[in-house]
Design a protein around this motif. Structure first.
Motif, PDB file in Angstrom:
ATOM      1  N   UNK A 139      32.485  34.253  30.663  1.00  0.00           N
ATOM      2  CA  UNK A 139      32.984  35.134  31.710  1.00  0.00           C
ATOM      3  C   UNK A 139      34.369  35.659  31.368  1.00  0.00           C
ATOM      4  N   UNK A 140      34.734  36.771  31.988  1.00  0.00           N
ATOM      5  CA  UNK A 140      36.065  37.347  31.846  1.00  0.00           C
ATOM      6  C   UNK A 140      36.622  37.644  33.239  1.00  0.00           C
ATOM      7  N   UNK A 141      37.955  37.609  33.380  1.00  0.00           N
ATOM      8  CA  UNK A 141      38.544  37.826  34.708  1.00  0.00           C
ATOM      9  C   UNK A 141      38.455  39.282  35.166  1.00  0.00           C
ATOM     10  N   UNK A 142      38.438  39.466  36.471  1.00  0.00           N
ATOM     11  CA  UNK A 142      38.486  40.780  37.101  1.00  0.00           C
ATOM     12  C   UNK A 142      39.846  40.900  37.802  1.00  0.00           C
ATOM     13  N   UNK A 143      40.507  42.028  37.612  1.00  0.00           N
ATOM     14  CA  UNK A 143      41.829  42.227  38.195  1.00  0.00           C
ATOM     15  C   UNK A 143      41.804  43.385  39.185  1.00  0.00           C
ATOM     16  N   UNK A 145      44.080  46.474  41.306  1.00  0.00           N
ATOM     17  CA  UNK A 145      44.947  47.549  40.835  1.00  0.00           C
ATOM     18  C   UNK A 145      46.377  47.098  40.582  1.00  0.00           C
ATOM     19  N   UNK A 146      46.748  45.948  41.146  1.00  0.00           N
ATOM     20  CA  UNK A 146      48.104  45.443  40.973  1.00  0.00           C
ATOM     21  C   UNK A 146      48.184  44.369  39.894  1.00  0.00           C
ATOM     22  N   UNK A 147      47.062  44.140  39.213  1.00  0.00           N
ATOM     23  CA  UNK A 147      47.060  43.174  38.124  1.00  0.00           C
ATOM     24  C   UNK A 147      46.803  41.746  38.544  1.00  0.00           C
ATOM     25  N   UNK A 148      46.386  41.531  39.757  1.00  0.00           N
ATOM     26  CA  UNK A 148      46.083  40.187  40.231  1.00  0.00           C
ATOM     27  C   UNK A 148      44.622  39.847  39.955  1.00  0.00           C
ATOM     28  N   UNK A 149      44.376  38.644  39.465  1.00  0.00           N
ATOM     29  CA  UNK A 149      42.995  38.226  39.206  1.00  0.00           C
ATOM     30  C   UNK A 149      42.288  37.977  40.523  1.00  0.00           C
ATOM     31  N   UNK A 150      41.143  38.612  40.701  1.00  0.00           N
ATOM     32  CA  UNK A 150      40.405  38.489  41.958  1.00  0.00           C
ATOM     33  C   UNK A 150      39.009  37.911  41.777  1.00  0.00           C
ATOM     34  N   UNK A 151      38.660  37.565  40.553  1.00  0.00           N
ATOM     35  CA  UNK A 151      37.342  36.991  40.310  1.00  0.00           C
ATOM     36  C   UNK A 151      36.991  37.014  38.838  1.00  0.00           C
TER      37      UNK A 151
END
Length: 234
Positions: A139-143, A145-151
């Protein structure tokens, strides 16, 4: 990646190669009087991908010459094929050939069973670009628009699926002994004559399933070396 039933390589797909003899049969190349120059000119260097890097081996220097055939070794240390957990061996073609069989010899330090699949691509646009190695994450992280990882989301690797392999099977190897195989009876899409049809710019991919991240729960990784690439064209 779908997994299909694995079969042992059998004739005519896999035949024993006599290692004690220097006589080889390369089909149309046997009629040439150029000391195998035409043979060497038909291939690019073999690219070998492994987890963490890649090696490149010239066919004439490392994979087929008088020394490799007579001694099952290399004249110069710099030409030696390193023993690694290779995932893909990639043979580029520079000529249009009708290939009846391809021979190779493999060796591992420990008793091993290589599970291999073969794929041919007519051009680089269709070749895999993002392959899954043993340590590749699932898996890879989802960010946002502000660059925060959300999933997280699954990584889209593009290894060719096993069910389109032209050849698939197993090769048993004894510790520190060369095991020889002859790949043939190719199931190439678009052809029904059981030959491999190549063209300039195409590449044949040998995938070692043991060293693929898709098979972590099914197979054990294998470190190996290889020698004596014999392509018989008709």
């Amino acid at each position: 990646m779908a997994v299909r039933k694995t079969t042992h390589f059998l004739a005519p797909a896999i035949i024993a190669l006599t290692l004690s003899s220097c006589a080889v049969s390369l089909g149309v190349f046997d009629s040439k009087s150029d000391g195998y120059k035409s043979y060497y000119d038909s291939f690019g260097s073999v690219k070998c991908l492994y987890d963490g890097g890649q090696d490149s081996y010239d066919v004439e220097d490392s994979l087929f010459n008088d020394t490799t055939m007579k001694s099952m070794g290399w004249e110069d240390e710099g030409d030696k094929v390193e023993s690694r957990e290779y995932l893909y061996l990639v043979l580029p073609f520079k000529e249009a050939l009708t290939v009846e069989s391809i021979s190779l010899c493999f060796k591992a330090e420990a008793a091993s069973t290589l599970e291999m699949s073969l794929f041919y691509f007519f051009g680089s646009a269709n070749e895999p670009q993002k392959v899954r190695y043993l340590t590749s994450p699932e898996y890879e992280p989802i960010y946002d628009s502000e660059g925060n990882e959300i999933g997280q989301q699954p990584i889209d690797y593009d290894d060719p699926p096993l069910d389109i392999a032209m050849i698939h099977g197993e090769l048993a190897m004894q510790p520190s002994q060369w095991a020889s195989v002859v790949f043939g009876d190719f199931k190439q899409p678009g052809y029904e004559d059981n030959y491999l049809h190549t063209g300039s710019g195409g590449s044949l991919y040998f995938r070692v399933e043991n060293n693929s991240g898709w098979n972590l729960d099914r197979l054990s990784a294998v470190e190996f070396t290889f020698i004596n690439l014999l392509v018989r064209a008709i």
